[in-house]
Scaffold this motif. Sequence first.
Motif, PDB file in Angstrom:
ATOM      1  N   MET A   1      59.328  44.530  37.729  1.00 13.27           N
ATOM      2  CA  MET A   1      58.517  43.304  37.770  1.00 13.27           C
ATOM      3  C   MET A   1      57.044  43.655  38.074  1.00 13.27           C
ATOM      4  O   MET A   1      56.754  44.361  39.034  1.00 13.27           O
ATOM      5  CB  MET A   1      59.078  42.403  38.888  1.00 13.27           C
ATOM      6  CG  MET A   1      58.480  41.035  38.919  1.00 13.27           C
ATOM      7  SD  MET A   1      59.038  40.097  40.364  1.00 13.27           S
ATOM      8  CE  MET A   1      60.702  39.653  39.908  1.00 13.27           C
ATOM      9  N   ALA A   2      56.125  43.146  37.216  1.00 10.37           N
ATOM     10  CA  ALA A   2      54.697  43.470  37.410  1.00 10.37           C
ATOM     11  C   ALA A   2      54.135  42.677  38.600  1.00 10.37           C
ATOM     12  O   ALA A   2      54.647  41.612  38.945  1.00 10.37           O
ATOM     13  CB  ALA A   2      53.934  43.117  36.142  1.00 10.37           C
ATOM     14  N   THR A   3      53.092  43.230  39.195  1.00  7.73           N
ATOM     15  CA  THR A   3      52.423  42.496  40.283  1.00  7.73           C
ATOM     16  C   THR A   3      50.952  42.275  39.923  1.00  7.73           C
ATOM     17  O   THR A   3      50.382  42.979  39.092  1.00  7.73           O
ATOM     18  CB  THR A   3      52.483  43.274  41.620  1.00  7.73           C
ATOM     19  OG1 THR A   3      51.788  44.508  41.456  1.00  7.73           O
ATOM     20  CG2 THR A   3      53.902  43.510  42.092  1.00  7.73           C
ATOM     21  N   ILE A   4      50.376  41.279  40.602  1.00  8.84           N
ATOM     22  CA  ILE A   4      48.949  40.998  40.415  1.00  8.84           C
ATOM     23  C   ILE A   4      48.288  41.104  41.776  1.00  8.84           C
ATOM     24  O   ILE A   4      48.737  40.460  42.737  1.00  8.84           O
ATOM     25  CB  ILE A   4      48.727  39.549  39.940  1.00  8.84           C
ATOM     26  CG1 ILE A   4      49.497  39.249  38.664  1.00  8.84           C
ATOM     27  CG2 ILE A   4      47.272  39.262  39.726  1.00  8.84           C
ATOM     28  CD1 ILE A   4      49.449  37.759  38.334  1.00  8.84           C
ATOM     29  N   LYS A   5      47.207  41.876  41.848  1.00 11.06           N
ATOM     30  CA  LYS A   5      46.432  41.914  43.093  1.00 11.06           C
ATOM     31  C   LYS A   5      45.180  41.078  42.885  1.00 11.06           C
ATOM     32  O   LYS A   5      44.426  41.299  41.921  1.00 11.06           O
ATOM     33  CB  LYS A   5      46.067  43.367  43.427  1.00 11.06           C
ATOM     34  CG  LYS A   5      45.480  43.505  44.800  1.00 11.06           C
ATOM     35  CD  LYS A   5      45.396  44.961  45.204  1.00 11.06           C
ATOM     36  CE  LYS A   5      44.793  45.048  46.589  1.00 11.06           C
ATOM     37  NZ  LYS A   5      44.422  46.414  46.930  1.00 11.06           N
ATOM     38  N   TYR A   6      44.997  40.089  43.750  1.00  8.98           N
ATOM     39  CA  TYR A   6      43.856  39.179  43.594  1.00  8.98           C
ATOM     40  C   TYR A   6      43.322  38.841  44.979  1.00  8.98           C
ATOM     41  O   TYR A   6      44.068  38.368  45.842  1.00  8.98           O
ATOM     42  CB  TYR A   6      44.304  37.908  42.860  1.00  8.98           C
ATOM     43  CG  TYR A   6      43.206  36.888  42.621  1.00  8.98           C
ATOM     44  CD1 TYR A   6      42.224  37.106  41.661  1.00  8.98           C
ATOM     45  CD2 TYR A   6      43.164  35.691  43.337  1.00  8.98           C
ATOM     46  CE1 TYR A   6      41.215  36.179  41.424  1.00  8.98           C
ATOM     47  CE2 TYR A   6      42.153  34.750  43.102  1.00  8.98           C
ATOM     48  CZ  TYR A   6      41.193  35.000  42.149  1.00  8.98           C
ATOM     49  OH  TYR A   6      40.202  34.079  41.920  1.00  8.98           O
ATOM     50  N   LYS A   7      42.050  39.114  45.224  1.00  9.45           N
ATOM     51  CA  LYS A   7      41.406  38.846  46.519  1.00  9.45           C
ATOM     52  C   LYS A   7      42.241  39.366  47.684  1.00  9.45           C
ATOM     53  O   LYS A   7      42.518  38.640  48.647  1.00  9.45           O
ATOM     54  CB  LYS A   7      41.130  37.355  46.686  1.00  9.45           C
ATOM     55  CG  LYS A   7      40.059  36.848  45.725  1.00  9.45           C
ATOM     56  CD  LYS A   7      39.597  35.465  46.084  1.00  9.45           C
ATOM     57  CE  LYS A   7      38.461  35.037  45.186  1.00  9.45           C
ATOM     58  NZ  LYS A   7      38.186  33.639  45.166  1.00  9.45           N
ATOM     59  N   GLY A   8      42.747  40.595  47.559  1.00 11.46           N
ATOM     60  CA  GLY A   8      43.459  41.250  48.650  1.00 11.46           C
ATOM     61  C   GLY A   8      44.929  40.885  48.763  1.00 11.46           C
ATOM     62  O   GLY A   8      45.672  41.498  49.525  1.00 11.46           O
ATOM     63  N   GLU A   9      45.385  39.877  48.029  1.00 10.86           N
ATOM     64  CA  GLU A   9      46.810  39.492  48.102  1.00 10.86           C
ATOM     65  C   GLU A   9      47.544  40.011  46.870  1.00 10.86           C
ATOM     66  O   GLU A   9      46.952  40.119  45.788  1.00 10.86           O
ATOM     67  CB  GLU A   9      46.946  37.968  48.131  1.00 10.86           C
ATOM     68  CG  GLU A   9      46.532  37.351  49.452  1.00 10.86           C
ATOM     69  CD  GLU A   9      46.913  35.878  49.498  1.00 10.86           C
ATOM     70  OE1 GLU A   9      48.091  35.571  49.774  1.00 10.86           O
ATOM     71  OE2 GLU A   9      46.038  35.043  49.239  1.00 10.86           O
ATOM     72  N   VAL A  10      48.855  40.309  47.052  1.00  6.72           N
ATOM     73  CA  VAL A  10      49.636  40.808  45.922  1.00  6.72           C
ATOM     74  C   VAL A  10      50.741  39.799  45.602  1.00  6.72           C
ATOM     75  O   VAL A  10      51.462  39.340  46.488  1.00  6.72           O
ATOM     76  CB  VAL A  10      50.247  42.196  46.239  1.00  6.72           C
ATOM     77  CG1 VAL A  10      51.097  42.686  45.071  1.00  6.72           C
ATOM     78  CG2 VAL A  10      49.132  43.207  46.542  1.00  6.72           C
ATOM     79  N   PHE A  11      50.838  39.428  44.310  1.00  8.35           N
ATOM     80  CA  PHE A  11      51.847  38.448  43.881  1.00  8.35           C
ATOM     81  C   PHE A  11      52.741  39.080  42.821  1.00  8.35           C
ATOM     82  O   PHE A  11      52.246  39.791  41.937  1.00  8.35           O
ATOM     83  CB  PHE A  11      51.172  37.212  43.279  1.00  8.35           C
ATOM     84  CG  PHE A  11      50.126  36.601  44.173  1.00  8.35           C
ATOM     85  CD1 PHE A  11      50.501  35.863  45.286  1.00  8.35           C
ATOM     86  CD2 PHE A  11      48.771  36.779  43.912  1.00  8.35           C
ATOM     87  CE1 PHE A  11      49.546  35.296  46.122  1.00  8.35           C
ATOM     88  CE2 PHE A  11      47.808  36.223  44.733  1.00  8.35           C
ATOM     89  CZ  PHE A  11      48.188  35.483  45.856  1.00  8.35           C
ATOM     90  N   SER A  12      54.038  38.779  42.882  1.00  9.89           N
ATOM     91  CA  SER A  12      54.958  39.265  41.846  1.00  9.89           C
ATOM     92  C   SER A  12      54.982  38.255  40.702  1.00  9.89           C
ATOM     93  O   SER A  12      55.072  37.043  40.946  1.00  9.89           O
ATOM     94  CB  SER A  12      56.371  39.386  42.399  1.00  9.89           C
ATOM     95  OG  SER A  12      56.359  40.314  43.446  1.00  9.89           O
ATOM     96  N   VAL A  13      54.935  38.776  39.478  1.00  8.77           N
ATOM     97  CA  VAL A  13      54.971  37.893  38.303  1.00  8.77           C
ATOM     98  C   VAL A  13      56.428  37.679  37.911  1.00  8.77           C
ATOM     99  O   VAL A  13      57.149  38.631  37.607  1.00  8.77           O
ATOM    100  CB  VAL A  13      54.204  38.531  37.117  1.00  8.77           C
ATOM    101  CG1 VAL A  13      54.160  37.577  35.925  1.00  8.77           C
ATOM    102  CG2 VAL A  13      52.802  38.935  37.542  1.00  8.77           C
TER     103      VAL A  13
END
Length: 329
Positions: A1-13
């Motif tokens: 599962m890919a992740t997104i790092k945005y403004k210091g937070e990491v979210f799983s797609v």
Amino acid sequence: MATIKYKGEVFSVKVNETVLDTLLNNGIAVKNSCRSGVCQSCVLKAEKGSLTEKSQQGLKDTLKTQGYFLSCMSYPENDLEIVSSTELQIPVTIIDKKMLNSDVLYIKLKYEKDFSFYAGQFINLIRNDGLTRSYSIASLPSEKSIDLHIRILPSGQMSNWLSSNASLGEKLYIEGPIGDCFYSGDKKEQPLLMVGTGTGLAPLYGILCDALGQNHQGEIHLFHGALNFSGLYLIKELFLLAEKYSNFYYYPSVLKNEIEEVNQLNQLNQEVKVGAIDKLVFQTIKKMKGWRAFLCGNPELVYSLKKQLFLAGVSLKEIYADAFLPSAK
Ligand SMILES: Cc1cc2nc3c(=O)[nH]c(=O)nc-3n(C[C@H](O)[C@H](O)[C@H](O)COP(=O)(O)OP(=O)(O)OC[C@H]3O[C@@H](n4cnc5c(N)ncnc54)[C@H](O)[C@@H]3O)c2cc1C
């Protein structure tokens, strides 16, 4: 599962989620509107990670190479580190505002740094809280300002705010310009067909003024449709242009000929056609092979007319269309 790092937070797609979905589902505000890859208001920038071709479709090459992508079209195949695209935003100020008819608001925007565009392209207009909507440009670059025609929708967030709350001097941002719906000046003898309903006239008016100003030699036929007479606008201006330029033909048309409007029609002393606009086009122009067409406004009309024109012999490469897709909920 890919992740997104945005403004210091990491979210799983999650499966079948776009980058835009993932951010919105995690409470991150990202400006967006059509969510179908057209309006480009959800553009973000990837600082790390590779992007799919689909997620960059329609963007200028200069933006693609810098890592910009459409978050509503991006199903990431690997981890991404992304940032917002605020550096693409240009500050603008409302310097004029008036009604063109009871539903259509005209606003003029002055831009505060260099901005190159063609009349007929569209911009994304961004309010300070991030609310973003696309609007087509009705003015020429030589005017050094941007004219918009905005249809006020009863529950429309941006259109109502612009008509009731935004005053002269209001500061907003724009992004763009976007799209290929403009006069290129390359085939001066080619006949041009322009069809639009409602504020679909905005880009067509810009393209028309550009073509006439560049001394276009071929015939130009503009069909502007509305439900009834009060939905039309710029009628006098367009009839004056048709008087001035012998190669320009203007056909205002309404779906319904309301009895109470007969007086207005008589006062105008000009013909307003009645009927479905696509039928009127084909009744008026019998052969369209070799023509260039510009279609703007109501998505159903734009898509259906595009098909009908193709079947009538107009090359798909010669059809330039901007469907005014509503914002997705
Ligand atoms: C490429 C492009 C160019 C555009 N150019 C113009 C332009 O020049 N002038 C212009 O007025 N608009 C234009 N639009 C449409 C514009 O971007 C907004 O969708 C529109 O102004 C409504 O925004 P809103 O915030 O007022 O309404 P919203 O808050 O987004 O919508 C309110 C309600 O109205 C419905 N709705 C939204 N749009 C429509 C519609 N067109 N017809 C019927 N119901 C609708 C929504 O589904 C919702 O229920 C363009 C759109 C695109 C994609």
